[in-house]
Design a protein around this motif. Structure first.
Motif, PDB file in Angstrom:
ATOM      1  N   SER A  24       0.815  -1.215   0.000  1.00 42.40           N
ATOM      2  CA  SER A  24       0.000   0.000   0.000  1.00 42.40           C
ATOM      3  C   SER A  24       0.846   1.263   0.000  1.00 42.40           C
ATOM      4  CB  SER A  24      -0.919   0.001   1.228  1.00 42.40           C
ATOM      5  OG  SER A  24      -0.130   0.064   2.409  1.00 42.40           O
ATOM      6  N   GLY A  25       2.123   1.124   0.222  1.00 41.20           N
ATOM      7  CA  GLY A  25       2.986   2.293   0.224  1.00 41.20           C
ATOM      8  C   GLY A  25       3.153   2.918   1.595  1.00 41.20           C
ATOM      9  N   GLU A  26       2.374   2.480   2.564  1.00 36.78           N
ATOM     10  CA  GLU A  26       2.495   3.006   3.920  1.00 36.78           C
ATOM     11  C   GLU A  26       3.447   2.131   4.724  1.00 36.78           C
ATOM     12  OE1 GLU A  26      -1.206   3.421   5.895  1.00 36.78           O
ATOM     13  OE2 GLU A  26      -2.194   4.285   4.171  1.00 36.78           O
ATOM     14  N   PRO A  27       4.323   2.757   5.503  1.00 33.03           N
ATOM     15  CA  PRO A  27       5.218   1.940   6.348  1.00 33.03           C
ATOM     16  C   PRO A  27       4.415   1.281   7.474  1.00 33.03           C
ATOM     17  CG  PRO A  27       5.515   4.258   6.830  1.00 33.03           C
ATOM     18  CD  PRO A  27       4.590   4.176   5.645  1.00 33.03           C
ATOM     19  N   PRO A  28       4.851   0.136   7.946  1.00 34.12           N
ATOM     20  CA  PRO A  28       4.117  -0.515   9.042  1.00 34.12           C
ATOM     21  C   PRO A  28       4.167   0.339  10.302  1.00 34.12           C
ATOM     22  CG  PRO A  28       6.172  -1.660   8.581  1.00 34.12           C
ATOM     23  CD  PRO A  28       6.011  -0.619   7.524  1.00 34.12           C
ATOM     24  N   LYS A  29       3.074   0.301  11.046  1.00 36.65           N
ATOM     25  CA  LYS A  29       2.992   1.111  12.253  1.00 36.65           C
ATOM     26  C   LYS A  29       3.679   0.396  13.412  1.00 36.65           C
ATOM     27  CE  LYS A  29      -1.216   3.435  10.942  1.00 36.65           C
ATOM     28  NZ  LYS A  29      -2.609   3.680  11.241  1.00 36.65           N
TER      29      LYS A  29
END
Length: 105
Positions: A24-29
């Motif tokens: 998704s392009g978001e880094p893991p939280k």
């Protein structure tokens, strides 16, 4: 389950079941952590000190305190057996309590 847009290479050893990773392009939280020791931690430290300092000293002075032991209705042998159980049960109870409390927070 194979999706229609997944290409099949024909090689069963390399078959991934049709899974295609689409990031998704978001880094893991990162999970929130706390660097604070808190009073739960100090309760555990206190119980360890009781178990490693107070109880051994009490066992050493137990022969001199036979009057106190007898007033509690214990023999010297029973006191030697029961005294180490006190910090064991307390430390276990404090550890479980602290773990459950930290999970809730």
């Amino acid at each position: 389950m194979v999706t229609p847009d997944a290409e099949s290479s024909g090689d069963d050893a390399e078959d991934d079941g049709g899974y295609v990773h689409r990031p998704s392009g978001e880094p893991p939280k990162q999970a929130e952590t706390s660097d604070e020791f808190g009073w739960e931690g100090w309760a555990l430290v206190g119980m360890i000190l009781v178990g490693f300092l107070v109880i051994p000293v009490a066992i050493l002075v137990l022969p001199a305190a036979q009057g106190v032991v007898r007033s509690l209705g214990l023999t010297l042998r029973a006191a030697y057996l029961a005294l180490p159980l006190v910090p064991a049960f307390l430390l276990g109870a404090v550890a479980v309590w602290s773990a459950l409390r930290s999970r809730r927070s």
